[in-house]
Motif scaffolding. Structure first.
Motif, short mmCIF file in Angstrom:
data_model
loop_
_atom_site.label_atom_id
_atom_site.label_comp_id
_atom_site.label_asym_id
_atom_site.label_seq_id
_atom_site.Cartn_x
_atom_site.Cartn_y
_atom_site.Cartn_z
N GLY A 62 0.79 -1.22 0.00
CA GLY A 62 0.00 0.00 0.00
C GLY A 62 0.82 1.27 0.00
O GLY A 62 0.28 2.36 -0.09
N ALA A 63 2.15 1.15 0.11
CA ALA A 63 3.02 2.32 0.12
C ALA A 63 3.45 2.67 -1.30
O ALA A 63 3.34 1.86 -2.21
CB ALA A 63 4.25 2.05 0.98
N SER A 64 3.95 3.86 -1.47
CA SER A 64 4.44 4.29 -2.77
C SER A 64 5.72 3.56 -3.13
O SER A 64 6.53 3.22 -2.28
CB SER A 64 4.71 5.80 -2.77
N LYS A 65 5.90 3.36 -4.42
CA LYS A 65 7.14 2.76 -4.90
C LYS A 65 8.21 3.81 -5.16
O LYS A 65 9.29 3.50 -5.62
CB LYS A 65 6.87 1.93 -6.15
N TYR A 66 7.91 5.09 -4.85
CA TYR A 66 8.82 6.19 -5.10
C TYR A 66 9.26 6.85 -3.80
O TYR A 66 8.49 7.01 -2.87
CB TYR A 66 8.16 7.25 -5.99
N THR A 67 10.51 7.31 -3.78
CA THR A 67 11.07 8.05 -2.65
C THR A 67 10.37 9.42 -2.54
O THR A 67 10.12 10.07 -3.54
CB THR A 67 12.58 8.27 -2.86
N GLY A 68 10.05 9.82 -1.29
CA GLY A 68 9.45 11.13 -1.05
C GLY A 68 7.96 11.21 -1.27
O GLY A 68 7.38 12.28 -1.17
N VAL A 69 7.30 10.08 -1.57
CA VAL A 69 5.87 10.06 -1.86
C VAL A 69 5.16 9.20 -0.83
O VAL A 69 5.61 8.10 -0.52
CB VAL A 69 5.60 9.52 -3.29
N TYR A 70 4.06 9.73 -0.29
CA TYR A 70 3.32 9.06 0.76
C TYR A 70 1.84 9.05 0.44
O TYR A 70 1.30 10.03 -0.07
CB TYR A 70 3.53 9.78 2.10
N SER A 71 1.18 7.96 0.78
CA SER A 71 -0.27 7.85 0.59
C SER A 71 -0.97 8.47 1.78
O SER A 71 -0.65 8.16 2.93
CB SER A 71 -0.65 6.38 0.45
N ASP A 72 -1.93 9.35 1.52
CA ASP A 72 -2.77 9.94 2.56
C ASP A 72 -4.08 9.19 2.56
O ASP A 72 -4.93 9.40 1.69
CB ASP A 72 -2.97 11.43 2.29
N LYS A 73 -4.23 8.30 3.49
CA LYS A 73 -5.40 7.42 3.52
C LYS A 73 -6.70 8.18 3.77
O LYS A 73 -7.75 7.78 3.29
CB LYS A 73 -5.22 6.35 4.60
N GLN A 74 -6.64 9.30 4.50
CA GLN A 74 -7.85 10.08 4.79
C GLN A 74 -8.42 10.75 3.55
O GLN A 74 -9.63 10.82 3.38
CB GLN A 74 -7.58 11.12 5.87
N THR A 75 -7.54 11.27 2.69
CA THR A 75 -8.02 11.99 1.51
C THR A 75 -7.94 11.13 0.24
O THR A 75 -8.41 11.55 -0.80
CB THR A 75 -7.18 13.26 1.27
N ASN A 76 -7.33 9.95 0.37
CA ASN A 76 -7.14 9.06 -0.77
C ASN A 76 -6.34 9.74 -1.89
O ASN A 76 -6.64 9.60 -3.06
CB ASN A 76 -8.48 8.54 -1.29
N LYS A 77 -5.32 10.50 -1.46
CA LYS A 77 -4.44 11.19 -2.40
C LYS A 77 -2.99 10.88 -2.05
O LYS A 77 -2.71 10.28 -1.03
CB LYS A 77 -4.68 12.70 -2.36
N TRP A 78 -2.10 11.30 -2.92
CA TRP A 78 -0.66 11.12 -2.71
C TRP A 78 -0.04 12.45 -2.32
O TRP A 78 -0.41 13.49 -2.82
CB TRP A 78 -0.01 10.59 -3.99
N ARG A 79 0.93 12.41 -1.40
CA ARG A 79 1.63 13.60 -0.96
C ARG A 79 3.12 13.45 -1.27
O ARG A 79 3.68 12.37 -1.12
CB ARG A 79 1.47 13.82 0.53
N ALA A 80 3.73 14.54 -1.69
CA ALA A 80 5.18 14.59 -1.89
C ALA A 80 5.75 15.53 -0.84
O ALA A 80 5.23 16.61 -0.62
CB ALA A 80 5.51 15.09 -3.30
N ARG A 81 6.83 15.08 -0.18
CA ARG A 81 7.41 15.87 0.90
C ARG A 81 8.92 15.70 0.86
O ARG A 81 9.43 14.62 0.63
CB ARG A 81 6.85 15.36 2.23
N ILE A 82 9.64 16.80 1.08
CA ILE A 82 11.09 16.78 1.09
C ILE A 82 11.59 17.44 2.38
O ILE A 82 10.99 18.40 2.86
CB ILE A 82 11.68 17.47 -0.15
N THR A 83 12.69 16.91 2.91
CA THR A 83 13.37 17.50 4.05
C THR A 83 14.76 17.90 3.57
O THR A 83 15.47 17.09 2.99
CB THR A 83 13.49 16.50 5.20
N ILE A 84 15.13 19.14 3.83
CA ILE A 84 16.43 19.63 3.42
C ILE A 84 17.32 19.70 4.63
O ILE A 84 17.03 20.42 5.58
CB ILE A 84 16.31 21.00 2.72
N GLU A 85 18.39 18.93 4.60
CA GLU A 85 19.35 18.90 5.70
C GLU A 85 20.44 19.91 5.43
O GLU A 85 20.92 20.02 4.31
CB GLU A 85 19.95 17.51 5.81
#
Length: 82
Positions: free
Chosen positions: A58-81
């Motif tokens: 059920g998880a994304s096959k791509y780095t930085g992409v997450y499934s939002d189960k509440q909205t049934n959409k995909w989210r992209a998120r980045i952290t800059i170190e």
């Protein structure tokens, strides 16, 4: 935050664009926490796949992409170190 998407692949492309845009910048120079970043100046990039052993059901096959189960959409998120 990068954005919210109907499509997993589009979220992955925008994550890759954000990596391309910010990979050389230091954290102190990038005040992007908790805001959506503008990627209009970045050309499309190929999605970054996860290693095959790191993909949970059920998880994304791509780095930085997450499934939002509440909205049934995909989210992209980045952290800059810095």
């Amino acid at each position: 935050r990068i954005g919210v998407y109907e499509n997993e692949e589009q979220a992955a492309v925008d994550y890759a664009r954000a990596v391309f845009k910010y990979k050389e910048k230091k954290k102190e120079n990038c005040q992007i926490a908790n805001v959506f970043i503008n990627l209009s100046d970045v050309p499309p990039q190929s999605p970054i796949p996860k290693s095959s052993g790191c993909i949970k059901d059920g998880a994304s096959k791509y780095t930085g992409v997450y499934s939002d189960k509440q909205t049934n959409k995909w989210r992209a998120r980045i952290t800059i170190e810095g």
